[in-house]
Write an enzyme that holds these catalytic residues in place. Structure first.
Site, short mmCIF file in Angstrom:
data_model
loop_
_atom_site.label_atom_id
_atom_site.label_comp_id
_atom_site.label_asym_id
_atom_site.label_seq_id
_atom_site.Cartn_x
_atom_site.Cartn_y
_atom_site.Cartn_z
N ALA A 12 0.81 -1.22 0.00
CA ALA A 12 0.00 0.00 0.00
C ALA A 12 0.84 1.27 0.00
O ALA A 12 0.34 2.35 -0.27
CB ALA A 12 -0.94 -0.01 1.20
N GLY A 13 2.12 1.11 0.33
CA GLY A 13 2.97 2.29 0.49
C GLY A 13 3.24 3.01 -0.82
O GLY A 13 3.13 2.44 -1.90
N ARG A 17 10.83 7.23 -1.76
CA ARG A 17 12.21 7.33 -2.25
C ARG A 17 12.37 6.94 -3.72
O ARG A 17 13.40 7.16 -4.33
CB ARG A 17 13.13 6.48 -1.36
CG ARG A 17 13.40 7.12 -0.02
CD ARG A 17 13.95 6.11 0.98
NE ARG A 17 12.93 5.16 1.47
CZ ARG A 17 13.15 4.18 2.34
NH1 ARG A 17 14.35 3.99 2.80
NH2 ARG A 17 12.17 3.39 2.73
N LYS A 24 5.27 1.94 -5.79
CA LYS A 24 6.55 1.23 -5.80
C LYS A 24 6.43 -0.19 -6.32
O LYS A 24 7.26 -0.63 -7.14
CB LYS A 24 7.14 1.23 -4.38
CG LYS A 24 8.42 0.44 -4.27
CD LYS A 24 9.20 0.78 -3.05
CE LYS A 24 8.66 0.12 -1.81
NZ LYS A 24 9.53 0.42 -0.64
N GLY A 83 1.06 2.24 8.75
CA GLY A 83 2.09 1.31 9.21
C GLY A 83 1.82 -0.12 8.77
O GLY A 83 0.71 -0.46 8.35
N LYS A 323 9.57 -11.28 -30.90
CA LYS A 323 8.46 -11.15 -29.94
C LYS A 323 7.36 -12.09 -30.37
O LYS A 323 6.96 -12.07 -31.53
CB LYS A 323 7.95 -9.71 -29.91
CG LYS A 323 7.05 -9.43 -28.75
CD LYS A 323 5.93 -8.48 -29.09
CE LYS A 323 4.91 -9.16 -29.96
NZ LYS A 323 3.81 -8.31 -30.40
N TYR A 338 13.18 -7.82 -37.59
CA TYR A 338 12.14 -7.83 -36.56
C TYR A 338 11.15 -8.94 -36.87
O TYR A 338 10.52 -8.94 -37.92
CB TYR A 338 11.40 -6.49 -36.47
CG TYR A 338 10.20 -6.60 -35.57
CD1 TYR A 338 10.37 -6.92 -34.22
CD2 TYR A 338 8.90 -6.48 -36.06
CE1 TYR A 338 9.29 -7.10 -33.39
CE2 TYR A 338 7.81 -6.65 -35.22
CZ TYR A 338 8.01 -6.96 -33.89
OH TYR A 338 6.93 -7.16 -33.07
N ASN A 358 3.41 -6.59 -38.22
CA ASN A 358 2.37 -7.36 -37.52
C ASN A 358 1.31 -6.48 -36.91
O ASN A 358 0.34 -6.95 -36.34
CB ASN A 358 3.02 -8.20 -36.42
CG ASN A 358 3.76 -7.36 -35.40
OD1 ASN A 358 4.31 -6.32 -35.76
ND2 ASN A 358 3.78 -7.78 -34.16
C1 UD1 Z 1 10.01 -2.93 7.33
C2 UD1 Z 1 10.08 -3.47 8.76
C3 UD1 Z 1 11.55 -3.67 9.14
C4 UD1 Z 1 12.20 -4.62 8.16
C5 UD1 Z 1 12.01 -4.13 6.71
C6 UD1 Z 1 12.44 -5.21 5.75
C7 UD1 Z 1 8.17 -2.60 10.02
C8 UD1 Z 1 7.72 -1.59 11.00
N1 UD1 Z 1 9.45 -2.55 9.67
O1 UD1 Z 1 10.63 -1.64 7.31
O2 UD1 Z 1 11.65 -4.22 10.45
O3 UD1 Z 1 13.56 -4.74 8.47
O4 UD1 Z 1 10.62 -3.85 6.43
O5 UD1 Z 1 12.40 -4.75 4.42
O6 UD1 Z 1 7.38 -3.43 9.62
N2 UD1 Z 1 3.24 -0.81 3.73
C9 UD1 Z 1 1.87 -0.81 3.66
N3 UD1 Z 1 1.17 0.02 4.46
C10 UD1 Z 1 1.75 0.85 5.37
C11 UD1 Z 1 3.17 0.84 5.45
C12 UD1 Z 1 3.88 0.00 4.61
O7 UD1 Z 1 1.29 -1.56 2.87
O8 UD1 Z 1 1.02 1.56 6.06
C13 UD1 Z 1 4.00 -1.71 2.84
C14 UD1 Z 1 4.89 -0.98 1.84
O9 UD1 Z 1 4.20 -0.77 0.62
C15 UD1 Z 1 6.05 -1.93 1.66
C16 UD1 Z 1 6.09 -2.72 2.98
O10 UD1 Z 1 4.86 -2.48 3.64
O11 UD1 Z 1 5.85 -2.84 0.61
C17 UD1 Z 1 7.25 -2.27 3.89
O12 UD1 Z 1 7.13 -0.89 4.16
P1 UD1 Z 1 8.42 0.01 4.30
O13 UD1 Z 1 7.97 1.37 4.62
O14 UD1 Z 1 9.29 -0.19 3.12
O15 UD1 Z 1 9.08 -0.63 5.62
P2 UD1 Z 1 10.59 -0.59 6.06
O16 UD1 Z 1 10.92 0.73 6.63
O17 UD1 Z 1 11.43 -1.07 4.95
CA CA Z 2 11.20 -1.50 2.64
#
Ligand code: UD1
Ligand code: CA
Length: 437
Positions: A12-13, A17, A24, A83, A323, A338, A358
């Site tokens: 969901a993130g 970066r 992502k 989170g 392809k 091609y 094609n």
């Molecule tokens: C997380 C772990 C960390 C671990 C690392 C490994 C936690 C608190 N930390 O940190 O201990 O070492 O992964 O890669 O779990 N996401 C959601 N919803 C949210 C937040 C995140 O779906 O509200 C998803 C993101 O899309 C991503 C994954 O969770 O795919 C990890 O999130 P990210 O923010 O990358 O966590 P890290 O800081 O890497």
């Molecule tokens: Ca991560």
């Protein structure tokens, strides 16, 4: 495996970066999104493992990708990214009456393998664990959550990098972000986690403390090859992961008897199979699912884009793009061509600069052409789909083929050659008379 397993994939993130307008998990390695690599690794653990993907940022795009490629996957919507613990809580209702084991994994770890996930589940089930956390030892653990163990070597908790004091940051054992849960034991936890930390997020990692307080069994499973848990947070990470993935596969191919002349400049997706004694020359890029048989020569500078088969002893040479093409045995496509949406027989020779037209850019339709065994196509020809060219037919150079061709026919579509004798001499004489040179 004794129990049914399901997976929750966190995606969901936003991936701040990445500096991207797309989520992502939709960034790609060999044209396949990170999420696809993770789902594929999971789905092969045992027959038909169902994945629940937690989506949020640009959820529509992720959903569209899933609908197109993974019909069986379910989604859970996380409105606000509060989170990783909060993310799992959104998937929990879909697992309401499930009583097997659940793998939770981040969607940004594309290098994870089915084998490793299977070993994690085996370990978890063999030890009758409630919470099994996959850990890794890293030379550079920065950015990852650190594993805190007690004197008896049991895992006590995880401290996030952002919350860690200096002496904690020195710990090299990290949380990989991959867990296996006995679902019945932990299903209530996710709505009970708090957000008392530097980020004010609901951390999934706090499940360890939660389980410990309730005297549940918490175990760590250490991964042997830590490159598998490489997480993608930036474009630099993405480029590096592509290298790890392709080098791992090139190594496997070489061990199986394929010659890779220059591994540094060769990119081959692990979804492509190549049989032994085939030689891959430098600067070759092969993505998607393809099958290349034995004794072929591919490259230098060949691009194979997926859904292709190359039969035994065939040669695909420099600046050739393939392809969706099936090519039988001992066929030669040696230069500058091609070949798209084509079925090509054995002992076919395709001259330099041949193009399979094609695609109709108005109707957006792609059409197929087929060439039977023994066909010869002269240089610089265009095969306008759909056409069928029968056995042993011969197409003269610079032809534009728009109709089917019968067996053993010659086809020539270019204008006949015209020769004007002494034309140059004549021109020169005229010039001499006019300008007196
Ligand atoms: C997380 C772990 C960390 C671990 C690392 C490994 C936690 C608190 N930390 O940190 O201990 O070492 O992964 O890669 O779990 N996401 C959601 N919803 C949210 C937040 C995140 O779906 O509200 C998803 C993101 O899309 C991503 C994954 O969770 O795919 C990890 O999130 P990210 O923010 O990358 O966590 P890290 O800081 O890497
Ligand atoms: Ca991560």
């Amino acid at each position: 495996m004794e129990k049914e397993i399901r997976a929750v994939i966190l995606g969901a993130g936003k991936g701040t970066r990445m500096k991207s307008s797309k989520p992502k998990v939709l960034h790609e390695i060999f044209s396949k999104p990170l999420l696809g690599w993770v789902i594929d690794a999971i789905s092969k653990i045992q027959f038909d493992v169902q994945s629940i993907v937690v989506i949020g940022f640009q959820a529509g795009y992720v959903e569209e990708y899933l609908n197109k490629n993974y019909m069986y996957a379910k989604t859970a919507f996380q409105k606000q990214q509060l989170g990783t613990g909060h993310a799992v809580a959104q998937a929990a209702p879909l697992l309401h009456d499930f009583n097997g084991d659940v793998i939770v994994i981040c969607g940004d770890i594309p290098l994870i393998t089915t084998n490793t996930l299977r070993e994690l589940v085996h370990y978890h089930q063999r030890n009758d664990s409630d919470v099994t956390l996959m850990t890794a030892h890293l030379d550079d653990p920065s950015g990852y959550g650190r594993i805190i163990r007690d004197k008896a070597d049991g895992i006590v908790k995880i401290i996030e990098d952002r919350d860690a004091l200096d002496h904690i940051k020195e710990i090299q054992e990290v949380n990989t972000g991959i867990y296996c849960f006995k679902w019945e034991s932990v299903k209530n936890a996710f709505s009970e986690l708090d957000n008392n930390n530097s980020q004010e997020e609901y951390y999934l990692t706090d499940i360890i403390k939660w389980a410990k307080t309730r005297s549940l069994r918490v175990l760590g499973y250490e991964i042997s090859d830590s490159s598998e848990i490489y997480g993608i947070n930036s474009r630099q990470n993405l480029a590096h992961a592509t290298k790890i993935l392709k080098n791992r596969y090139l190594d496997e191919l070489m061990s199986n008897g394929v010659t890779i002349v220059d591994p540094d400049t060769t990119y081959i997706s692990p979804e492509t199979t190549i049989e032994k004694d085939t030689i891959i020359y430098p600067n070759t890029y092969i993505e998607g699912k393809n099958i290349i048989a034995r004794n072929c020569k591919i490259g230098p500078m060949t691009h194979i884009r997926g859904n292709c088969a190359v039969g035994e002893g065939s040669k695909i040479g420099n600046f050739v793009e393939l392809k969706n093409a099936r090519i039988a045995k001992n066929t030669r496509i040696c230069h500058l061509s091609y070949i798209g949406d084509a079925q090509i027989g054995s002992n076919v020779n395709i001259g330099a600069g041949t193009v399979f037209a094609n695609y109709n850019s108005i109707t957006k339709e792609k059409r197929q052409s087929s060439l039977a065994d023994g066909v010869s196509i002269g240089s610089n020809s265009v095969i306008v789909a759909p056409v069928e060219i029968q056995k042993d037919a011969f197409v003269a150079a610079l032809s534009c083929v728009t109709k089917n061709i019968e067996e053993s026919s010659l086809v020539m579509t270019r204008a006949a050659q015209k020769e004007i004798k002494n034309w140059v001499k004549m021109k020169k004489e005229i010039a001499d008379n006019e300008f007196g040179n």
